[in-house]
Design a protein around this motif. Structure first.
Motif, PDB file in Angstrom:
ATOM      1  N   VAL A 340       1.048  -1.176  -0.115  1.00 23.79           N
ATOM      2  CA  VAL A 340      -0.028   0.105   0.012  1.00 23.79           C
ATOM      3  C   VAL A 340       0.862   1.339   0.034  1.00 23.79           C
ATOM      4  O   VAL A 340       1.624   1.416   0.970  1.00 23.79           O
ATOM      5  CB  VAL A 340      -1.138   0.008   1.404  1.00 23.79           C
ATOM      6  CG1 VAL A 340      -1.690   1.223   1.268  1.00 23.79           C
ATOM      7  CG2 VAL A 340      -1.830  -1.026   1.342  1.00 23.79           C
ATOM      8  N   LEU A 350      -6.900   3.566  -3.068  1.00 23.87           N
ATOM      9  CA  LEU A 350      -5.894   2.774  -2.543  1.00 23.87           C
ATOM     10  C   LEU A 350      -4.871   2.875  -3.920  1.00 23.87           C
ATOM     11  O   LEU A 350      -5.245   2.353  -4.743  1.00 23.87           O
ATOM     12  CB  LEU A 350      -6.200   1.295  -2.310  1.00 23.87           C
ATOM     13  CG  LEU A 350      -6.778   0.961  -0.835  1.00 23.87           C
ATOM     14  CD1 LEU A 350      -6.780  -0.520  -0.655  1.00 23.87           C
ATOM     15  CD2 LEU A 350      -5.881   1.647   0.421  1.00 23.87           C
ATOM     16  N   LEU A 352      -1.427   1.193  -4.986  1.00 26.39           N
ATOM     17  CA  LEU A 352      -0.695   0.045  -4.769  1.00 26.39           C
ATOM     18  C   LEU A 352       0.520  -0.054  -5.528  1.00 26.39           C
ATOM     19  O   LEU A 352       0.559   0.450  -6.702  1.00 26.39           O
ATOM     20  CB  LEU A 352      -1.622  -1.334  -4.925  1.00 26.39           C
ATOM     21  CG  LEU A 352      -2.998  -1.365  -3.805  1.00 26.39           C
ATOM     22  CD1 LEU A 352      -4.068  -2.533  -4.317  1.00 26.39           C
ATOM     23  CD2 LEU A 352      -2.839  -1.085  -2.529  1.00 26.39           C
TER      24      LEU A 352
END
Length: 425
Positions: A340, A350, A352
């Motif tokens: 993350v 998010l 990533l």
């Protein structure tokens, strides 16, 4: 008068008391003898005897004839035929069952005229429907068994069900019944009550009634609502039967009510905790998670790390080496480990990285990781906007939640050299 003389008046009275027995008469018979398959009875005031076969004793199945009568009992019987040609001493064939059936038909006729229902056990499953014992033989066509298609009717054998009388004809021994009509009437009343008390947004308990390829029907108390397959789980569901089973208790949220069409739309996943709740704790920046590649685009890969939670692995975060498209090294459904980079709970975003978990090969540079556009793409964008449909329409479309600059990589990272080329032009 001598003891052996007969009083004429007494003889006359005796002769008057003896009546001729005719087919169709209802008579009283005294049980004189009991055999395995029949009763022998004396017909009252006739001086003749008759027999009652086992099958004519009752409308119900008989296991032991001795449980039906004993010597000396008086039975109400109907004469159905004569036996033999000797009228004086001939016997008669009698039936107790048919007399009972006449009464049953009369009672059923009254129930039919009053609009009442009847209770009856299912005795047989035959081609085209069910046979029931309502005191007389009744038939339930397959289309009248339930309010939905039932492939295997054998499940109803032995059950006592409630039926509406559809057609009755005692002369033809014809009795047509419907269980479906009872269910529909009951559901109509329950549906009215349900629609009056339910509101969109309510969270209630239900039971899975049946499963289809497109969803699950949930019984809310006599009324079914539909949970579409897309509303079963935050995770992807191929078939409802993969995650649900008939009879399972579930919590659902009411999405829509349509009284006119008698439709209730429900959701199981909407009654579950929102998948992004506390995501900053479950997927804190710097944490390493396992996920599955759900979608591949030209600019990156969307990886599901929790049911209903996807993050973007930008193309620049897939590999230390330059790749033309994410599909060069990834495929949908592939399990991957990701780190993350950043988390934004409010924006449900998010950022990533896959390459952050691998060691960079010697001599690798960040510039090699940016997507490049070919000469044709560059030449098409020269000269400003150009003709209608050219220029800006050639840019890669980025989802709105990732069009910000605080997600661990910049907008320039997402667009790569395409942004640099656009600025030059």
């Amino acid at each position: 008068m001598s003891e052996n003389s007969v009083n004429p008046e007494t003889m006359a009275d005796a002769l008057k008391s003896v009546h001729q027995v005719k087919v169709g008469d209802v008579v009283k018979g005294e049980v004189l003898a009991i055999e395995d398959k029949q009763l022998t009875v004396g017909i009252e005031n006739s001086g003749v005897e008759g027999v009652v076969p086992l099958k004519e004793l009752s409308t119900q199945p008989i296991d032991d004839i001795h449980n039906e009568a004993k010597v000396g009992d008086e039975l109400d019987l109907v004469v159905i035929s004569t036996i033999g040609k000797d009228k004086e001493n001939g016997q008669y064939l009698l039936s107790k069952r048919r007399l009972e059936a006449q009464k049953v038909w009369a009672d059923i006729q009254k129930e039919y005229e009053a609009g009442h229902t009847v209770m009856a056990p299912v005795t047989q499953v035959v081609k085209g429907g069910l046979v029931v014992n309502a005191g007389v033989r009744g038939f339930v066509p397959a289309s009248m068994v339930a309010d939905h298609f039932v492939e295997d009717l054998s499940q109803y054998k032995g059950q006592e069900l409630e039926f509406k009388i559809i057609e009755i004809d005692p002369a033809e021994n014809r009795l047509i019944l419907s269980h479906r009509a009872v269910l529909e009437a009951s559901k109509a009343e329950a549906r009215k009550e349900i629609f009056n008390k339910l509101s969109v947004g309510d969270v209630i308990e239900g039971k899975v009634a049946r499963l289809t390829n497109f969803g699950a029907f949930v019984d809310l108390g006599g009324v079914d609502g539909l949970v579409h397959v897309s509303e079963i789980s935050f995770d992807h569901v191929n078939k409802p039967s993969d995650v649900l089973k008939a009879g399972q208790e579930v919590t659902v949220k009411v999405l829509n009510l349509d009284p006119e069409k008698n439709r209730i739309s429900l959701s199981i996943k909407a009654a579950l905790p929102e998948p992004w709740t506390n995501i900053e704790d479950k997927a804190a920046a710097g944490s390493v998670l396992e996920g599955k590649v759900r979608r591949l685009t030209s600019f990156g890969a969307f990886v599901e790390v929790f049911p209903g939670v996807e993050g973007l692995v930008h193309i620049s975060q897939i590999s230390h080496e330059h790749i033309a498209t994410p599909a060069d090294v990834l495929k949908e459904g592939q399990d991957v480990k990701v780190k993350v980079l950043s988390v934004d709970p409010d924006a449900h975003r998010l950022a990533l990285s896959i390459k952050a978990l691998t060691e960079a090969p010697e001599g690798a540079s960040e510039e090699n990781n940016q997507p490049r556009r070919n000469n044709n793409e560059r030449s098409n964008n020269r000269g400003g906007r150009g003709r209608r449909g050219e220029g800006s329409n050639n840019h890669t479309k980025i989802p709105a939640e990732y069009q910000q600059e605080d997600n661990g990589f910049s907008l320039g990272d997402i667009l790569g050299d395409a942004l640099k080329d656009a600025n030059k032009n």
